[in-house]
Design an enzyme around this catalytic site. Sequence first.
Site, PDB file in Angstrom:
ATOM      1  N   GLY A 128       0.776  -1.247   0.000  1.00  0.00           N
ATOM      2  CA  GLY A 128       0.000   0.000   0.000  1.00  0.00           C
ATOM      3  C   GLY A 128       0.802   1.290   0.000  1.00  0.00           C
ATOM      4  O   GLY A 128       0.268   2.352   0.323  1.00  0.00           O
ATOM      5  N   HIS A 146       2.370   0.609 -12.955  1.00  0.00           N
ATOM      6  CA  HIS A 146       3.103  -0.615 -13.290  1.00  0.00           C
ATOM      7  C   HIS A 146       4.606  -0.325 -13.223  1.00  0.00           C
ATOM      8  O   HIS A 146       5.067   0.693 -13.759  1.00  0.00           O
ATOM      9  CB  HIS A 146       2.714  -1.094 -14.697  1.00  0.00           C
ATOM     10  CG  HIS A 146       3.421  -2.345 -15.090  1.00  0.00           C
ATOM     11  ND1 HIS A 146       3.062  -3.580 -14.589  1.00  0.00           N
ATOM     12  CD2 HIS A 146       4.511  -2.554 -15.875  1.00  0.00           C
ATOM     13  CE1 HIS A 146       3.887  -4.495 -15.070  1.00  0.00           C
ATOM     14  NE2 HIS A 146       4.777  -3.895 -15.853  1.00  0.00           N
TER      15      HIS A 146
HETATM   16  C1  GRF Z   1       4.272  -1.525  -7.067  1.00  0.00           C
HETATM   17  O1  GRF Z   1       5.566  -1.807  -7.512  1.00  0.00           O
HETATM   18  C2  GRF Z   1       3.320  -1.389  -8.232  1.00  0.00           C
HETATM   19  O2  GRF Z   1       3.914  -0.839  -9.368  1.00  0.00           O
HETATM   20  C3  GRF Z   1       2.967  -2.820  -8.508  1.00  0.00           C
HETATM   21  O3  GRF Z   1       2.869  -3.418  -7.238  1.00  0.00           O
HETATM   22  C4  GRF Z   1       3.671  -2.688  -6.311  1.00  0.00           C
HETATM   23  C5  GRF Z   1       2.771  -2.254  -5.223  1.00  0.00           C
HETATM   24  O4  GRF Z   1       3.435  -1.585  -4.186  1.00  0.00           O
HETATM   25  N1  GRF Z   1       1.765  -2.899  -9.306  1.00  0.00           N
HETATM   26  P1  GRF Z   1       2.614  -0.880  -3.044  1.00  0.00           P
HETATM   27  O5  GRF Z   1       1.608  -1.887  -2.528  1.00  0.00           O
HETATM   28  O6  GRF Z   1       1.949   0.324  -3.624  1.00  0.00           O
HETATM   29  O7  GRF Z   1       3.627  -0.527  -1.993  1.00  0.00           O
END
Ligand code: GRF
Length: 208
Positions: free
Chosen positions: A20, A117
Amino acid sequence: MASLFTKPKKKIVFLASGRGSNLKEVLQWIAKGKIRGIGQTLVSDNPESKALEIAKEYKLPTRILDFRSYSERSEYHKDLLGLLLELNPDLIVTAGYMKILKPEIIRAFSNRIINIHPSLLPAFPGLNAQKQAFEYGVKIAGCTAHFVDEGVDSGPVILQGVVKIKEGMSERDLTLEILKEEHKILPLAVQYFCENRLQIQNRKVSIQ
Ligand code: GRF
């Protein structure tokens, strides 16, 4: 003519499965008034998601649809669609949401779902994008904030953040550097959306 600041704030629903940190960044921007939006609800498919704690910290209501408690995947996706239709947000932000959204959801919220992404799309879509980039040996990596379409990480690109791969950098270093960029471009993309500044034509996004 109503100015930007007399227009109602956009209602935003977040979908997150894990840590998150991107959710937190967007909530911080909202709290600081940098995004003309209101966090409506966090929907998580994972009751253990740290994102739920972050939501609590920011007083963002939460709904859990525990994916593992469903014997039929299709039932989960049906419930998710039902919940999203009921919430009826202006924007959905997938911030580390680890499921692929079904076409029915994408059609119901066409050009109103933003994803982050961790690669420079269209390179390295799908899972473990940072690892894919690192192992390929690219010299420039990064992240992409994009609208979600019916493909996997294939929707119109809103913003990209670049990370140069330096000599001796580990995959972990790269992942951390990319995450820093994610935390810049995702809130910015949401900010632009909430100010009605994003226009899509022939799948190209222009920022007004
Ligand atoms: C991030 O690297 C995002 O790009 C990918 O999953 C990860 C999530 O990280 N889709 P977080 O949960 O926002 O810390």
